[in-house]
Design an enzyme around this catalytic site. Structure first.
Site, mmCIF file in Angstrom:
data_model
loop_
_atom_site.group_PDB
_atom_site.id
_atom_site.type_symbol
_atom_site.label_atom_id
_atom_site.label_comp_id
_atom_site.label_asym_id
_atom_site.label_seq_id
_atom_site.Cartn_x
_atom_site.Cartn_y
_atom_site.Cartn_z
ATOM 1 N N ARG A 245 14.007 11.163 0.323
ATOM 2 C CA ARG A 245 12.599 10.955 -0.651
ATOM 3 C C ARG A 245 12.991 10.157 -1.837
ATOM 4 N NH1 ARG A 245 11.576 14.984 -3.746
ATOM 5 N NH2 ARG A 245 11.826 16.686 -2.298
ATOM 6 N N TYR B 189 -8.694 -4.781 -10.524
ATOM 7 C CA TYR B 189 -8.774 -4.238 -9.066
ATOM 8 C C TYR B 189 -9.668 -3.045 -9.260
ATOM 9 C CZ TYR B 189 -7.668 -2.448 -4.658
ATOM 10 O OH TYR B 189 -7.814 -1.954 -3.391
ATOM 11 N N ASP C 94 -0.462 -6.651 -13.599
ATOM 12 C CA ASP C 94 -0.733 -6.669 -12.181
ATOM 13 C C ASP C 94 -0.741 -8.057 -11.642
ATOM 14 O OD1 ASP C 94 -2.062 -6.711 -9.521
ATOM 15 O OD2 ASP C 94 -3.226 -4.862 -9.785
ATOM 16 N N LYS D 34 -0.345 -7.121 -0.197
ATOM 17 C CA LYS D 34 -0.899 -8.304 -0.265
ATOM 18 C C LYS D 34 0.164 -9.546 0.172
ATOM 19 C CE LYS D 34 -4.386 -5.641 -1.083
ATOM 20 N NZ LYS D 34 -4.711 -5.476 -2.433
HETATM 21 C C1 LIG Z 1 -5.168 -4.218 -3.182
HETATM 22 C C2 LIG Z 1 -4.600 -4.151 -4.641
HETATM 23 C C3 LIG Z 1 -4.359 -3.148 -5.410
HETATM 24 C C4 LIG Z 1 -3.990 -1.800 -4.676
HETATM 25 O O1 LIG Z 1 -2.998 -1.858 -3.798
HETATM 26 P P1 LIG Z 1 -2.876 -0.934 -2.471
HETATM 27 O O2 LIG Z 1 -1.740 -1.488 -1.709
HETATM 28 O O3 LIG Z 1 -4.130 -1.481 -1.619
HETATM 29 O O4 LIG Z 1 -2.900 0.462 -2.837
HETATM 30 C C5 LIG Z 1 -4.192 -3.267 -6.883
HETATM 31 N N1 LIG Z 1 -4.292 -4.402 -7.543
HETATM 32 C C6 LIG Z 1 -4.722 -5.562 -6.842
HETATM 33 C C7 LIG Z 1 -4.914 -6.853 -7.535
HETATM 34 C C8 LIG Z 1 -4.948 -5.478 -5.537
HETATM 35 O O5 LIG Z 1 -5.501 -6.614 -4.831
#
Ligand SMILES: *Cc1c(COP(=O)(O)O)cnc(C)c1O
Length: 391
Positions: A55, A108, A181, A206
């Site tokens: 973990r 997001y 992000d 992504k």
């Molecule tokens: C998809 C996304 C997230 C969230 O990620 P998950 O893997 O779906 O939890 C956060 N920020 C951006 C810009 C995203 O495209």
């Protein structure tokens, strides 16, 4: 894997070989998949391998983290989580009651909703500001109380650009950390830590994984300070680590990330240019276009392309936008982004009331298909016809 220090090869070389390590027992060039949940104690009661239980840490996860830390130029390293949301919310969970956060209006959507709903329960105040306006950020900062500035650049789904270096200076002057992000930029186009950011976050679901078959998230850090240690502790205690199978798939994908990101960005740029001239499109939102309001800053902080995401606004309005998304054959009408297959989404349907997303907007995630097929398919859909060559 072998601890032989690697020569200072460039990022693309290191990524292609997943850091080039050789497993010492078999001399395998691919790192083994470590599935064990537990590890044997030493005769002296210690854990000399550094592993005790799966973990807090896992060797396969560490291998993938080392590639991401290399790509992001992250001195503190990287931490993989079970999703992008798990990674992002860990950063906010490391704050204390009474702290203040500044976040973008364009970000997001699921994370914005989480901040709105969860931060007040934790006595953490949050202000949302237009991050392409540095005066708005400066005005929102409460020196000594603001502990975190969160930005997303380019920001989903308008692809608004935020000046990372300027935001870092403002945040630091107020005594706050800057977290970015960087999902839509990828470390191939932008490395926020080298521009002054403290933490970079990706939804590795992504383009990092890029094959639409893994949900994962990652944080990379500029400094192994107390805040970073807190993130390590929160991941271990909260049980938010990525599973080893997913880490293995992610590492396999990272080997081709530089090629995928370059090709997908080049196609996105070409499509942005072509749709700019399209009679059914009223606007193209893409920071790679010279006319885009974020272009000058994007050109400074992005290299090798402006990313694989763009949005178009359909001149005939919301109903026409939804109908267009229903007519495409090659583009897949689905949420998510960054995969090798191109996706189209009527974003306002997802975000609902309170979203800054215009109702006539279609979000496009550009994959690896033939550029003319991508253009022709969407062109035909925009003109109201059935795609030629459709199966
Ligand atoms: C998809 C996304 C997230 C969230 O990620 P998950 O893997 O779906 O939890 C956060 N920020 C951006 C810009 C995203 O495209």
């Amino acid at each position: 894997m072998s601890d032989t220090p690697l020569p200072p090869f460039r990022a693309r070389s290191l990524a292609a070989q997943a850091m080039g390590r050789i497993e010492p027992v078999t001399r395998a060039v691919v790192a083994p998949l470590h599935v064990s949940t537990t590890f044997l104690r030493d005769p002296d009661n210690g854990y000399s391998s550094g592993f005790s239980y799966a973990r807090p840490d896992n060797a396969t996860v560490r291998e993938a983290e080392s590639v991401i830390a290399m790509l992001e130029e992250a001195p503190a390293g990287a931490l993989l989580f079970g999703s992008g949301m798990a990674a992002a919310t860990a950063v906010f969970s490391a704050l204390e009651p009474g702290d203040h956060v500044v976040a973008p209006t364009v970000m997001y959507w699921a994370l914005k909703r989480w901040l709105r709903e969860e931060l007040p329960r934790r006595q953490i105040a949050v202000d949302f500001v237009a991050m392409d306006d540095l005066d708005a950020l400066r005005a929102a900062l409460r020196p000594g109380t603001t502990k975190l500035v969160w930005i997303e650049t380019p920001g989903n789904p308008l692809w608004t650009v935020t000046d990372i270096a300027a935001a870092a200076r403002l945040a630091h002057t107020a005594g706050a950390r800057l977290a970015v992000d960087s999902t839509a930029a990828s470390p191939i186009h932008t490395r926020p830590l080298t521009l002054g950011a403290d933490i970079v976050m990706h939804s590795a679901t992504k383009i990092l994984n890029g094959h639409s078959d893994v949900v994962a998230g990652v944080l990379a850090g500029a400094e192994a300070d107390d805040f970073w240690s807190r993130l390590v502790t929160l991941r271990a205690g909260g049980g938010a680590i990525l599973g080893p199978f997913e880490a293995y798939l992610l590492m396999r994908s990272l080997r081709t990330l530089p090629l995928r990101a370059a090709a997908q960005s080049a196609s996105a740029a070409e499509l942005a240019r072509r749709f700019q001239a399209h009679p059914a499109v009223s606007a193209v939102l893409y920071p790679g276009l010279p006319e885009d309001p974020g272009h000058a800053i994007a050109a400074r902080q992005m290299e090798g392309g402006f990313g694989f995401m763009l949005s178009i606004r359909v001149a005939a309005g919301e109903a026409a936008a939804i109908a267009t998304a229903a007519r495409v054959r090659l583009w897949k009408r689905a949420t998510s982004l960054g995969g090798v297959e191109s996706l189209i989404e009527h974003r306002a349907s997802v975000e609902g009331p309170g979203s800054p997303c215009p109702p006539d907007l279609l979000r496009l995630s550009v994959g690896l298909e033939d550029i003319d097929d991508l253009f022709d398919d969407l062109d035909t859909a925009l003109r109201g016809g059935d795609s030629p060559g459709a199966a």
